[in-house]
Scaffold this motif. Structure first.
Motif, PDB file in Angstrom:
ATOM      1  N   LEU A   2       0.768  -1.261  -0.046  1.00 20.85           N
ATOM      2  CA  LEU A   2       0.158   0.157  -0.013  1.00 20.85           C
ATOM      3  C   LEU A   2       0.850   1.430   0.093  1.00 20.85           C
ATOM      4  O   LEU A   2       1.900   1.173   0.799  1.00 20.85           O
ATOM      5  CB  LEU A   2      -0.959   0.023   1.360  1.00 20.85           C
ATOM      6  N   LYS A   3       0.556   1.949  -0.909  1.00 22.94           N
ATOM      7  CA  LYS A   3       1.391   3.339  -1.023  1.00 22.94           C
ATOM      8  C   LYS A   3       0.379   4.400  -0.613  1.00 22.94           C
ATOM      9  O   LYS A   3      -0.663   4.730  -1.547  1.00 22.94           O
ATOM     10  CB  LYS A   3       2.152   3.479  -2.462  1.00 22.94           C
ATOM     11  N   GLY A   4       0.810   5.387   0.272  1.00 24.55           N
ATOM     12  CA  GLY A   4      -0.086   6.454   0.418  1.00 24.55           C
ATOM     13  C   GLY A   4       0.782   7.786   0.390  1.00 24.55           C
ATOM     14  O   GLY A   4       1.630   8.024   0.887  1.00 24.55           O
ATOM     15  N   CYS A   5       0.093   8.524  -0.592  1.00 24.77           N
ATOM     16  CA  CYS A   5       0.704   9.856  -0.547  1.00 24.77           C
ATOM     17  C   CYS A   5      -0.309  10.812  -0.208  1.00 24.77           C
ATOM     18  O   CYS A   5      -1.309  11.340  -0.679  1.00 24.77           O
ATOM     19  CB  CYS A   5       0.873  10.323  -2.251  1.00 24.77           C
ATOM     20  N   VAL A   6      -0.053  11.352   1.068  1.00 24.75           N
ATOM     21  CA  VAL A   6      -1.167  12.192   1.896  1.00 24.75           C
ATOM     22  C   VAL A   6      -0.922  13.718   2.246  1.00 24.75           C
ATOM     23  O   VAL A   6       0.100  14.166   2.356  1.00 24.75           O
ATOM     24  CB  VAL A   6      -1.366  11.533   3.459  1.00 24.75           C
ATOM     25  N   VAL A   7      -2.044  14.221   1.944  1.00 25.55           N
ATOM     26  CA  VAL A   7      -1.928  15.752   2.211  1.00 25.55           C
ATOM     27  C   VAL A   7      -2.633  16.107   3.421  1.00 25.55           C
ATOM     28  O   VAL A   7      -3.858  15.758   3.456  1.00 25.55           O
ATOM     29  CB  VAL A   7      -2.632  16.668   1.128  1.00 25.55           C
ATOM     30  N   LEU A   8      -1.750  16.300   4.531  1.00 23.39           N
ATOM     31  CA  LEU A   8      -2.242  16.656   6.024  1.00 23.39           C
ATOM     32  C   LEU A   8      -3.112  17.697   6.036  1.00 23.39           C
ATOM     33  O   LEU A   8      -2.995  18.802   5.350  1.00 23.39           O
ATOM     34  CB  LEU A   8      -1.231  16.513   6.758  1.00 23.39           C
ATOM     35  N   ALA A  52       5.624  28.024   7.654  1.00 24.45           N
ATOM     36  CA  ALA A  52       5.948  27.105   8.520  1.00 24.45           C
ATOM     37  C   ALA A  52       4.881  26.011   8.506  1.00 24.45           C
ATOM     38  O   ALA A  52       5.060  24.647   8.915  1.00 24.45           O
ATOM     39  CB  ALA A  52       6.518  27.471   9.852  1.00 24.45           C
ATOM     40  N   ALA A  53       3.573  26.489   8.646  1.00 18.86           N
ATOM     41  CA  ALA A  53       2.459  25.563   9.044  1.00 18.86           C
ATOM     42  C   ALA A  53       2.275  24.523   7.825  1.00 18.86           C
ATOM     43  O   ALA A  53       1.467  23.603   7.821  1.00 18.86           O
ATOM     44  CB  ALA A  53       1.134  26.291   9.373  1.00 18.86           C
ATOM     45  N   ALA A  54       2.549  25.171   6.602  1.00 18.71           N
ATOM     46  CA  ALA A  54       2.417  24.385   5.301  1.00 18.71           C
ATOM     47  C   ALA A  54       3.510  23.592   5.009  1.00 18.71           C
ATOM     48  O   ALA A  54       3.426  22.641   3.855  1.00 18.71           O
ATOM     49  CB  ALA A  54       1.983  25.239   4.192  1.00 18.71           C
ATOM     50  N   GLU A  55       4.633  23.763   5.643  1.00 22.71           N
ATOM     51  CA  GLU A  55       5.723  22.843   5.424  1.00 22.71           C
ATOM     52  C   GLU A  55       5.758  21.517   5.514  1.00 22.71           C
ATOM     53  O   GLU A  55       5.248  20.923   6.474  1.00 22.71           O
ATOM     54  CB  GLU A  55       6.893  23.452   6.295  1.00 22.71           C
ATOM     55  N   ASN A  56       6.015  20.702   4.563  1.00 25.46           N
ATOM     56  CA  ASN A  56       6.095  19.161   4.482  1.00 25.46           C
ATOM     57  C   ASN A  56       4.790  18.490   4.824  1.00 25.46           C
ATOM     58  O   ASN A  56       4.350  17.693   5.471  1.00 25.46           O
ATOM     59  CB  ASN A  56       7.084  18.833   5.598  1.00 25.46           C
ATOM     60  N   ARG A  57       3.731  19.123   4.188  1.00 29.75           N
ATOM     61  CA  ARG A  57       2.442  18.720   4.256  1.00 29.75           C
ATOM     62  C   ARG A  57       2.217  17.124   3.459  1.00 29.75           C
ATOM     63  O   ARG A  57       1.364  16.370   3.953  1.00 29.75           O
ATOM     64  CB  ARG A  57       1.399  19.480   3.733  1.00 29.75           C
ATOM     65  N   LEU A  58       3.040  16.873   2.363  1.00 31.72           N
ATOM     66  CA  LEU A  58       3.170  15.865   1.823  1.00 31.72           C
ATOM     67  C   LEU A  58       3.766  14.795   2.327  1.00 31.72           C
ATOM     68  O   LEU A  58       4.795  14.844   2.983  1.00 31.72           O
ATOM     69  CB  LEU A  58       3.597  16.020   0.390  1.00 31.72           C
ATOM     70  N   ARG A  59       3.240  13.539   2.485  1.00 35.82           N
ATOM     71  CA  ARG A  59       3.806  12.259   3.019  1.00 35.82           C
ATOM     72  C   ARG A  59       3.927  11.273   1.991  1.00 35.82           C
ATOM     73  O   ARG A  59       2.998  10.918   1.498  1.00 35.82           O
ATOM     74  CB  ARG A  59       3.310  11.511   4.443  1.00 35.82           C
ATOM     75  N   ASP A  60       5.092  10.545   1.958  1.00 35.15           N
ATOM     76  CA  ASP A  60       5.320   9.368   0.976  1.00 35.15           C
ATOM     77  C   ASP A  60       5.321   8.068   1.781  1.00 35.15           C
ATOM     78  O   ASP A  60       6.303   8.046   2.371  1.00 35.15           O
ATOM     79  CB  ASP A  60       6.135   9.515  -0.068  1.00 35.15           C
ATOM     80  N   VAL A  61       4.428   7.247   2.128  1.00 32.58           N
ATOM     81  CA  VAL A  61       4.588   6.092   2.974  1.00 32.58           C
ATOM     82  C   VAL A  61       4.135   5.005   2.547  1.00 32.58           C
ATOM     83  O   VAL A  61       3.447   4.942   1.503  1.00 32.58           O
ATOM     84  CB  VAL A  61       3.771   6.327   4.572  1.00 32.58           C
ATOM     85  N   ARG A  62       5.004   3.962   2.839  1.00 36.39           N
ATOM     86  CA  ARG A  62       4.561   2.404   2.213  1.00 36.39           C
ATOM     87  C   ARG A  62       4.304   1.526   3.279  1.00 36.39           C
ATOM     88  O   ARG A  62       5.110   1.427   4.141  1.00 36.39           O
ATOM     89  CB  ARG A  62       5.824   2.078   1.202  1.00 36.39           C
ATOM     90  N   ALA A  63       3.327   0.432   3.118  1.00 41.03           N
ATOM     91  CA  ALA A  63       3.206  -0.605   4.031  1.00 41.03           C
ATOM     92  C   ALA A  63       2.342  -1.676   3.217  1.00 41.03           C
ATOM     93  O   ALA A  63       1.810  -1.675   2.295  1.00 41.03           O
ATOM     94  CB  ALA A  63       2.194  -0.086   5.318  1.00 41.03           C
TER      95      ALA A  63
END
Length: 210
Positions: A2-8, A52-63
């Motif tokens: 499973l790969k998720g690219c999530v906008v927090l 700063a609040a918008a910094e690194n909102r994207l995450r690329d995670v695998r599981a």
């Protein structure tokens, strides 16, 4: 896999309106020095800049499954979540006037967890992994709308109490004026009249500030 690219979304307690455009600044001749007010802020917003609040909102995670996806996601987000949760609980539970007790907060998060288990098993597995990665119950950070509803209800109750007190003050001043007129006590009538004017002015001021 499973790969998720999530906008927090912003963590609980981080001002979602922080990225809104700022109004134009006044010139030096137009600016007036305003003394600081020691009032309760209107939200538990972070003082972080929009960047700063918008910094690194994207995450690329695998599981390999949804629970592991939640755990992988938590490893990168735990500090932001912890900071936002502490800020929000400090604001709503500890800062007077309080809108939600910590016991009520815990109860609401328990209901959210139960609802996820009954209605969306996939989300339940994901948040179970998120909790495992956080080291604490992730549902504590998922009830911001419920807690804010309690804040709105408290504000409505406070306004109703204040409005009733103003109406009682106006009524009492009118009764005092009538009594003073019947007794021909002109000094007491003047005092009652001043109290009536003050109560009416307070009522108009409050109505205009809503």
């Amino acid at each position: 896999w499973l790969k998720g690219c999530v906008v927090l979304r912003p963590a609980m307690g981080i001002d979602a309106a922080a990225a809104a455009p700022k109004p134009p600044e006044c010139s030096e001749t137009e600016q007036e020095e305003v003394p600081p007010k020691l009032e309760r802020p209107t939200s538990p917003a972070s003082s972080a800049s929009p960047e700063a609040a918008a910094e690194n909102r994207l995450r690329d995670v695998r599981a390999t499954d949804l629970r592991d996806l939640g755990k992988a996601f938590a490893e990168d987000y735990v500090e932001v979540a912890k900071t936002g949760l502490k800020r929000a609980r400090d604001y709503y539970c500890d800062l007077e006037p309080c809108s939600c007790s910590k016991a009520e907060w815990d109860r609401l998060s328990g209901l959210a967890k139960e609802a996820a288990g009954r209605c969306c098993p996939a989300a339940f597995r994901f948040f179970d992994g998120l909790s495992a990665g956080f080291g604490w119950d992730a549902y504590l950070s998922l009830i911001d709308f419920e807690v804010y509803t309690l804040e709105l209800q408290r504000q409505a109750r406070d306004k109703a109490v204040a409005r009733q007190r103003r109406e009682e003050a106006i009524s009492a001043a009118r009764v005092a004026m009538q009594k003073a007129e019947e007794e021909q006590d002109f000094r007491a009538r003047r005092l009652a009249h001043r109290e009536l004017l003050a109560a009416q002015a307070s009522s108009r001021s409050s109505s205009g500030s809503r």
